[in-house]
Design an enzyme around this catalytic site. Structure first.
Site, PDB file in Angstrom:
ATOM      1  N   HIS A   1      33.427 -54.225   6.259  1.00 49.35           N
ATOM      2  CA  HIS A   1      33.285 -53.736   7.637  1.00 49.35           C
ATOM      3  C   HIS A   1      34.391 -52.713   7.897  1.00 49.35           C
ATOM      4  CE1 HIS A   1      32.912 -53.411  11.869  1.00 49.35           C
ATOM      5  NE2 HIS A   1      34.051 -54.031  12.114  1.00 49.35           N
TER       6      HIS A   1
ATOM      7  N   CYS B   1      30.461 -57.354  15.414  1.00 46.38           N
ATOM      8  CA  CYS B   1      29.991 -56.470  14.336  1.00 46.38           C
ATOM      9  C   CYS B   1      29.345 -57.212  13.172  1.00 46.38           C
ATOM     10  CB  CYS B   1      31.159 -55.631  13.801  1.00 46.38           C
ATOM     11  SG  CYS B   1      31.971 -54.674  15.078  1.00 46.38           S
TER      12      CYS B   1
ATOM     13  N   GLU C   1      25.748 -54.939  19.685  1.00 48.56           N
ATOM     14  CA  GLU C   1      26.668 -55.485  20.679  1.00 48.56           C
ATOM     15  C   GLU C   1      26.745 -54.543  21.876  1.00 48.56           C
ATOM     16  OE1 GLU C   1      30.848 -55.713  19.321  1.00 48.56           O
ATOM     17  OE2 GLU C   1      30.065 -55.144  17.368  1.00 48.56           O
TER      18      GLU C   1
HETATM   19  N1  COA Z   1      50.652 -39.201  10.759  1.00 46.20           N
HETATM   20  C1  COA Z   1      50.240 -40.208   9.948  1.00 46.20           C
HETATM   21  N2  COA Z   1      49.937 -41.458  10.404  1.00 46.20           N
HETATM   22  C2  COA Z   1      50.069 -41.707  11.723  1.00 46.20           C
HETATM   23  C3  COA Z   1      50.499 -40.712  12.626  1.00 46.20           C
HETATM   24  C4  COA Z   1      50.808 -39.415  12.083  1.00 46.20           C
HETATM   25  N3  COA Z   1      51.223 -38.420  12.875  1.00 46.20           N
HETATM   26  N4  COA Z   1      50.545 -41.246  13.865  1.00 46.20           N
HETATM   27  C5  COA Z   1      50.135 -42.543  13.739  1.00 46.20           C
HETATM   28  N5  COA Z   1      49.839 -42.816  12.450  1.00 46.20           N
HETATM   29  C6  COA Z   1      49.373 -44.080  11.883  1.00 46.20           C
HETATM   30  C7  COA Z   1      50.099 -45.301  12.422  1.00 46.20           C
HETATM   31  O1  COA Z   1      51.277 -45.569  11.678  1.00 46.20           O
HETATM   32  C8  COA Z   1      49.036 -46.370  12.227  1.00 46.20           C
HETATM   33  O2  COA Z   1      48.980 -46.769  10.878  1.00 46.20           O
HETATM   34  P1  COA Z   1      49.521 -48.212  10.432  1.00 46.20           P
HETATM   35  O3  COA Z   1      48.670 -49.221  11.139  1.00 46.20           O
HETATM   36  O4  COA Z   1      49.315 -48.239   8.958  1.00 46.20           O
HETATM   37  O5  COA Z   1      50.947 -48.271  10.856  1.00 46.20           O
HETATM   38  C9  COA Z   1      47.737 -45.626  12.513  1.00 46.20           C
HETATM   39  O6  COA Z   1      48.023 -44.246  12.318  1.00 46.20           O
HETATM   40  C10 COA Z   1      47.208 -45.806  13.922  1.00 46.20           C
HETATM   41  O7  COA Z   1      48.247 -45.481  14.820  1.00 46.20           O
HETATM   42  P2  COA Z   1      48.567 -46.436  16.060  1.00 46.20           P
HETATM   43  O8  COA Z   1      49.749 -45.909  16.749  1.00 46.20           O
HETATM   44  O9  COA Z   1      48.592 -47.853  15.599  1.00 46.20           O
HETATM   45  O10 COA Z   1      47.264 -46.163  16.910  1.00 46.20           O
HETATM   46  P3  COA Z   1      46.795 -46.828  18.258  1.00 46.20           P
HETATM   47  O11 COA Z   1      47.880 -47.600  18.927  1.00 46.20           O
HETATM   48  O12 COA Z   1      46.180 -45.727  19.003  1.00 46.20           O
HETATM   49  O13 COA Z   1      45.707 -47.927  17.836  1.00 46.20           O
HETATM   50  C11 COA Z   1      43.782 -48.910  16.889  1.00 46.20           C
HETATM   51  C12 COA Z   1      44.854 -47.817  16.744  1.00 46.20           C
HETATM   52  C13 COA Z   1      42.927 -48.929  15.645  1.00 46.20           C
HETATM   53  C14 COA Z   1      44.445 -50.287  17.050  1.00 46.20           C
HETATM   54  C15 COA Z   1      42.929 -48.581  18.160  1.00 46.20           C
HETATM   55  O14 COA Z   1      42.301 -47.351  17.980  1.00 46.20           O
HETATM   56  C16 COA Z   1      41.892 -49.640  18.476  1.00 46.20           C
HETATM   57  O15 COA Z   1      42.168 -50.604  19.142  1.00 46.20           O
HETATM   58  N6  COA Z   1      40.636 -49.424  18.016  1.00 46.20           N
HETATM   59  C17 COA Z   1      39.565 -50.362  18.240  1.00 46.20           C
HETATM   60  C18 COA Z   1      39.525 -51.358  17.134  1.00 46.20           C
HETATM   61  C19 COA Z   1      38.411 -52.324  17.359  1.00 46.20           C
HETATM   62  O16 COA Z   1      37.491 -52.070  18.100  1.00 46.20           O
HETATM   63  N7  COA Z   1      38.462 -53.475  16.713  1.00 46.20           N
HETATM   64  C20 COA Z   1      37.439 -54.444  16.889  1.00 46.20           C
HETATM   65  C21 COA Z   1      36.373 -54.324  15.899  1.00 46.20           C
HETATM   66  S1  COA Z   1      36.852 -54.745  14.260  1.00 46.20           S
END
Ligand code: COA
Length: 445
Positions: free
Chosen positions: A244, A120, A83
């Protein structure tokens, strides 16, 4: 019908590494545990300035052929799933074939070449195309080279930057394969969704939190569809469940939902009833919100049971070992998860012949697919040839400033020349541009 499946696998981990808790989190003012505990990620792999989707694909393919004694004449088809393609017309598979012809001095003229797109999931779709081509008998005794290759980069500052990665997985699909056969049965869950897309742009527009919900919904549909075709799944009959893996935390969420689904109306649910109660059913509730709240409560209790924890530790966690160190490889991700599982079995010298894996693929946009794979008698010989740990250990560890430069270097809108940070060794490298804007590649011995 003859058994068809994966005869050989090779993984190419790109040459650079970004340490997420040590280097990336502090620069973003984030707690390193967001990565290690929240997302389940420790590092991302990155391509050096002479690497791209073609070099990674060609390097994985060349090693696959060398380690397994394959010749160009054995290959009747080359399909690349990606992709992150840089050309809307000329497929990456033609570049890869050109690279292989350079080193073998033999032609791949009669090999059918193509490129697959569906986020993916297209790596698995290519695998299915190869399966169908062989099962139909059109292959004339030859196998298919299926390659998943991506540089999964996000715009600087995007939330997705946390889950980047780059690498390639090459697989040889053949009759009577050494590693796994694929089930005839497959389940599909598909819907028109806009969770992640790249409308004529290099970096994705992504709603990551929504994508997680879409992943779970499509995966559930695919699981139901698979069960309708193949019959019920017992969780203890699955030796590994590679899914995945955009980041390991996603699989952790999906696994408990899959477990809840497959134990419904089984003796496992009965045995757990004293501990977690009975699984809520929609017909027991007049209010949908009450039903969903009860389901969440049941799922949380299920996750905490020793029985589930043991199942997860044995059958799902081993699929995440490589992903934790490389990040998201988009099309390659589920194939990395399978490889990781088999390496766990190999390292622990397990007898897995005849055991079944349930493989769950997902692509945004969105579609999930589930099929079963049965491990074959020669799997250990094939998996024992891999050197993924050595590749992981020999990556160059980027400072944050170097990461910024490398990201700019791979940004197609910027013209940033960056001196390589590593020295290519027995691999294909990007060697500049041709007169029609085509990319040139050469092998560096
Ligand atoms: N200690 C422990 N855990 C922590 C933490 C800390 N200090 N800070 C955050 N976390 C946890 C959050 O609770 C969350 O877990 P949960 O979902 O179980 O609640 C996780 O870590 C991620 O934190 P979050 O604040 O949600 O991160 P983010 O807003 O930066 O976003 C993604 C995370 C994955 C949504 C983001 O990186 C993303 O969009 N990635 C791309 C995904 C993608 O491409 N998808 C398409 C293909 S499948």
């Amino acid at each position: 019908m003859t058994d068809v499946g994966i005869d050989a696998i090779e993984v190419w981990v790109s040459n650079l590494k970004l340490d997420l808790p040590k280097t990336f989190a502090p620069e973003n003012g984030e707690d390193p545990e967001k990565y290690t505990k929240g997302l389940g990620l420790f590092a991302s792999s990155f391509p050096d300035s002479y690497e791209d989707i073609v070099t990674m694909a060609a390097n994985a393919s060349y090693r696959l052929m060398e380690r397994n004694g394959l010749e160009p004449a054995d290959i009747g088809r080359i399909d690349v799933a990606t992709e992150t393609a840089f050309d809307k017309s000329k497929p990456v598979s033609t570049y890869v074939a050109g690279c292989l012809e350079q080193v073998y001095g033999k032609s791949l003229t009669n090999a059918n070449k193509g490129e697959r797109k569906f986020a993916c999931i297209s790596g698995t779709q290519s695998l299915n195309d190869a399966y169908n081509w062989i099962a139909s008998g059109r292959n004339r005794g030859r196998g298919a080279l299926v390659i998943a290759t991506d540089t999964a980069l996000y715009e600087r500052g995007d939330a997705g930057e946390a889950t980047q990665g780059a690498g390639a997985v090459a697989m040889f699909i053949d009759e009577d394969p050494d590693i796994v056969t694929l089930s005839k049965e497959q389940g599909i869950g598909s819907a028109d969704e806009t969770d992640f897309l790249k409308p004529n742009q290099q970096f994705p527009s992504v709603d990551g939190h929504r994508s997680m919900q879409v992943y779970l919904a499509r995966m559930r549909e695919a699981l139901e569809d698979y069960k309708a075709a193949a019959g019920d799944i017992h969780p203890d009959d699955i030796v590994y469940g590679p899914f995945h893996t955009p980041f390991p935390g996603m699989v952790k969420k999906a696994a408990v939902l899959a477990y809840r689904n497959v134990i419904r109306d089984t003796e496992v649910a009965d045995e757990l009833e004293a501990e977690v109660g009975r699984q809520p059913e929609p017909e027991d509730f007049t209010d949908q919100e009450d039903y969903l709240a009860a389901l969440r409560e049941y799922t949380d209790s299920l996750r905490d049971t020793e029985r589930y924890q043991r199942w997860y530790k044995e059958r799902i966690r081993p699929t995440l070992t490589i992903s934790r160190e490389v990040g998201n490889w988009y099309t390659g991700s589920v194939h990395v998860a399978r490889t990781s599982a088999l390496l766990d079995g190999y390292d622990r010298d397990r007898d897995l012949v005849g055991s079944q894996m349930i493989v769950g693929s997902y692509g945004s946009g969105a579609q999930a697919e589930i099929h079963a794979e049965t491990i074959q008698p020669n799997w250990k010989r094939a998996i024992g040839r891999l050197d993924i740990q050595e590749q992981l250990d020999s990556r160059y560890d980027l400072s944050f400033a170097e990461y910024e430069l490398i990201h700019d270097n791979h940004n197609l809108d910027l013209e940033t020349d960056v001196e390589p940070l590593t020295t290519p060794d027995d691999e294909f490298v990007f060697a500049g541009w041709g007169p029609m804007g085509e990319r040139k590649y050469q092998f560096v011995a």
